[in-house]
Motif scaffolding. Structure first.
Motif, PDB file in Angstrom:
ATOM      1  N   THR A 176       1.280  -0.681   0.263  1.00 30.86           N
ATOM      2  CA  THR A 176       0.097   0.159   0.068  1.00 30.86           C
ATOM      3  C   THR A 176       0.635   1.448   0.106  1.00 30.86           C
ATOM      4  O   THR A 176       0.651   2.700  -0.516  1.00 30.86           O
ATOM      5  N   LYS A 205      -7.014  -0.407  -5.993  1.00 36.72           N
ATOM      6  CA  LYS A 205      -7.768  -0.810  -4.268  1.00 36.72           C
ATOM      7  C   LYS A 205      -7.014  -0.690  -3.202  1.00 36.72           C
ATOM      8  O   LYS A 205      -7.040  -0.234  -1.761  1.00 36.72           O
ATOM      9  N   TYR A 206      -5.412  -0.613  -3.391  1.00 37.32           N
ATOM     10  CA  TYR A 206      -4.663  -0.416  -2.605  1.00 37.32           C
ATOM     11  C   TYR A 206      -4.245   0.581  -2.873  1.00 37.32           C
ATOM     12  O   TYR A 206      -4.283   1.649  -1.839  1.00 37.32           O
ATOM     13  N   ARG A 209      -6.315   1.978   0.112  1.00 31.37           N
ATOM     14  CA  ARG A 209      -6.308   0.996   0.693  1.00 31.37           C
ATOM     15  C   ARG A 209      -5.673   2.166   2.197  1.00 31.37           C
ATOM     16  O   ARG A 209      -4.707   2.839   2.336  1.00 31.37           O
TER      17      ARG A 209
END
Length: 213
Positions: A176, A205-206, A209
């Motif tokens: 991340t 998505k990361y 995150r």
């Protein structure tokens, strides 16, 4: 101690599979040749005297200690008087043996669960993708393991696999940070995806995150 060749073969298979994942697990399984000595303090005392009785909370003759949980040392047992030899973890230090949790409704299913974990780790370690393993992957794996197991419990398995969960979380946190750093450096999602060999979906998505950076 009730111990026969059938049980020995099953426990040897369990030991062999458990050894493959020891660095990822919060428990250890004994080799069948070690079992007699490992009953000391449970079914027998150090002088070989029986600790088994019919009193409430006492050790039962049908229980065999086959391993232990690393964090707290609680014994892992099988119940040899039950069909399939259910697997449990008993709480020590409570003054009796009435407290504990079931881990699996049979020795075979417990072993099969560990085999699935080993196969999963092997397949993921050879995959040329990023992220290699995620905590969500592990959650899905546990759900698959307990699906056909009457005594299977998600939280119990997750606790037993705490080391791999911790290392996977660290891996995802670091990934991340890399994604966010590249984004802050001016790269667009497609460029980050290509740089890290990630799918665009995972890159996004990361990027979203939450993690301390």
């Amino acid at each position: 101690m009730i111990f026969n060749n059938k049980i020995r073969e099953k426990l040897l298979k369990l030991k062999n599979e458990a050894e493959k994942m020891e660095e990822f697990a919060e428990f250890k399984i004994f080799h069948p040749d070690e079992l007699e000595g490992e009953q000391v303090g449970y079914s027998i005392d150090k002088d070989g005297n029986s600790l088994v009785s019919n009193e409430e909370g006492a050790w039962k003759s049908e229980w065999i200690v086959v391993g232990y949980e690393i964090l707290c040392g609680d014994p892992i047992i099988i119940e040899t008087n039950q069909i399939g030899y259910p697997v449990s973890s008993l709480m020590h230090g409570m003054g009796d043996w009435d407290s504990g949790i079931y881990l699996s409704d049979s020795l075979d299913k417990f072993t099969d669960g560990i085999i699935k974990i080993n196969q999963f780790i092997s397949e993921k370690s050879m995959a040329n993708v990023v992220p290699r393993i995620t905590c969500k992957d592990l959650d899905n794996l546990i759900k698959e393991i307990i699906k056909e197991d009457e005594y299977g419990d998600f939280d119990n398995w997750k606790s037993m696999l705490d080391p791999i969960y911790e290392s996977t979380k660290e891996y995802e946190d670091n990934l991340t940070k890399r994604v966010k750093k590249l984004s802050e450096g001016g790269l667009i999602i497609k460029e980050i995806s290509d740089r890290l060999n990630m799918s665009i979906k995972d890159t996004y998505k990361y990027l979203r995150r939450d993690v301390e950076v």
